[in-house]
Scaffold this active site. Sequence first.
Site, PDB file in Angstrom:
ATOM      1  N   GLN A  11       0.825  -1.216   0.000  1.00  0.00           N
ATOM      2  CA  GLN A  11       0.000   0.000   0.000  1.00  0.00           C
ATOM      3  C   GLN A  11       0.856   1.262   0.000  1.00  0.00           C
ATOM      4  OE1 GLN A  11      -3.977  -0.658   2.337  1.00  0.00           O
ATOM      5  NE2 GLN A  11      -2.364  -1.446   3.633  1.00  0.00           N
ATOM      6  N   LEU A  12       1.829   1.319   0.894  1.00  0.00           N
ATOM      7  CA  LEU A  12       2.624   2.535   1.055  1.00  0.00           C
ATOM      8  C   LEU A  12       3.667   2.696  -0.048  1.00  0.00           C
ATOM      9  CD1 LEU A  12       3.313   5.055   2.627  1.00  0.00           C
ATOM     10  CD2 LEU A  12       4.683   3.666   4.195  1.00  0.00           C
ATOM     11  N   ASP A  36      15.393  -9.136  -3.382  1.00  0.00           N
ATOM     12  CA  ASP A  36      15.069  -9.845  -2.143  1.00  0.00           C
ATOM     13  C   ASP A  36      15.972  -9.279  -1.058  1.00  0.00           C
ATOM     14  OD1 ASP A  36      14.690 -11.549  -0.043  1.00  0.00           O
ATOM     15  OD2 ASP A  36      14.845 -13.388  -1.214  1.00  0.00           O
ATOM     16  N   ILE A  37      15.366  -8.569  -0.090  1.00  0.00           N
ATOM     17  CA  ILE A  37      16.198  -7.835   0.880  1.00  0.00           C
ATOM     18  C   ILE A  37      16.996  -8.761   1.807  1.00  0.00           C
ATOM     19  CG2 ILE A  37      14.749  -5.777   0.787  1.00  0.00           C
ATOM     20  CD1 ILE A  37      13.540  -6.587   3.493  1.00  0.00           C
ATOM     21  N   ALA A  60       8.465  -5.122   4.267  1.00  0.00           N
ATOM     22  CA  ALA A  60       8.513  -5.673   5.634  1.00  0.00           C
ATOM     23  C   ALA A  60       7.651  -6.925   5.717  1.00  0.00           C
ATOM     24  CB  ALA A  60       7.996  -4.644   6.644  1.00  0.00           C
ATOM     25  N   THR A  62       4.731  -8.249   7.600  1.00  0.00           N
ATOM     26  CA  THR A  62       3.676  -7.572   8.370  1.00  0.00           C
ATOM     27  C   THR A  62       2.587  -8.530   8.858  1.00  0.00           C
ATOM     28  OG1 THR A  62       2.520  -7.022   6.312  1.00  0.00           O
ATOM     29  CG2 THR A  62       4.012  -5.349   7.211  1.00  0.00           C
ATOM     30  N   THR A 101       6.597   1.145  13.311  1.00  0.00           N
ATOM     31  CA  THR A 101       5.233   0.894  13.770  1.00  0.00           C
ATOM     32  C   THR A 101       5.020   1.268  15.230  1.00  0.00           C
ATOM     33  OG1 THR A 101       3.677  -0.933  14.203  1.00  0.00           O
ATOM     34  CG2 THR A 101       5.991  -1.488  14.207  1.00  0.00           C
ATOM     35  N   TYR A 125       6.540  -9.546  15.885  1.00  0.00           N
ATOM     36  CA  TYR A 125       6.564  -8.527  14.833  1.00  0.00           C
ATOM     37  C   TYR A 125       7.095  -7.201  15.378  1.00  0.00           C
ATOM     38  CZ  TYR A 125       4.722  -4.730  11.959  1.00  0.00           C
ATOM     39  OH  TYR A 125       4.588  -3.566  11.236  1.00  0.00           O
ATOM     40  N   TRP A 150      -2.237   1.645  11.819  1.00  0.00           N
ATOM     41  CA  TRP A 150      -3.609   1.522  11.302  1.00  0.00           C
ATOM     42  C   TRP A 150      -3.716   1.993   9.853  1.00  0.00           C
ATOM     43  CZ3 TRP A 150      -8.065   2.448  15.285  1.00  0.00           C
ATOM     44  CH2 TRP A 150      -7.749   1.844  16.507  1.00  0.00           C
TER      45      TRP A 150
END
Length: 285
Positions: A11-12, A36-37, A60, A62, A101, A125, A150
């Site tokens: 999304q971000l 691929d990190i 990340a 998530t 987060t 997480y 959120w």
Amino acid sequence: MRILVTGVKGQLGHDIVEECKKRDIEAIGVDVEEMDIINAAKVESVIKESNVDVVVHCAAWTAVDKAEDEVELCTKVNVEGTRNIAKVCKELDVKMMYFSTDYVFDGQGDHEWKEYDERHPLNVYGQTKCDGEIVVQELLKKYFIVRIAWVFGINGNNFIKTMLRLGKERGTVSVVNDQIGSPTYTYDLARLAVDMIQTEKYGIYHATNEGLCSWYEFACEIFKQAGLDVKVLPVDSNAFPAKAKRPSNSRMAKTELDKNGFNRLPTWQDALKRYLISIGEYHEK
């Protein structure tokens, strides 16, 4: 300015690349297929070949509950992956933005979490994101750590899409009423992120849309703005037992945003309206 954005399918990451395009800033979006990190050699080659000024790290792990069972893999992605990127940024002397987060805090009480409060994660997480923050802080001077919470956006699944689907299918939904936070639109986050990386105002920031609500109140507002007649039942978190503990308090202070002259994001209700319009679901009566 050239920017490399990891996690472009999320999304971000998607919205940051789109925001850069609007401003004629060259942005290279990569996901696991291109970089691929976990693979340090691949990270090094992609970043060096991209010849960028900034790496915006959105990729990340998530899956919060799954992380409780997949500790090693979650750690590889969120800690070692972040370390791989930070090392190359250090070597090349380029800026890095790392998205973190509210889960780095224990989520207790009813106060606002300040940017430099002690971190005490509740779950795997949160611990891996906390460790990722520490890696960035230890390796780099030119870093932005931006804590978000959120989150909802066009590209991917989120609470709003789930509520709309369940509301239409069932007519009644039960939603927790004992977790407080600020719903946050990735479109607004992306604008702030692109503003921020063009400065040298490094440090830790909290970035959420303005205003607070519970998930129950959020759901009620979603149905109101979508013009759906759905009954929403408030329940406590015990009604939905989960592997990973969730923070009950995700109130985030914006001290550093204010101090450094960045505009706060609009209210979450305004963000929700714009989001629903963008996905064709806004029908408030």
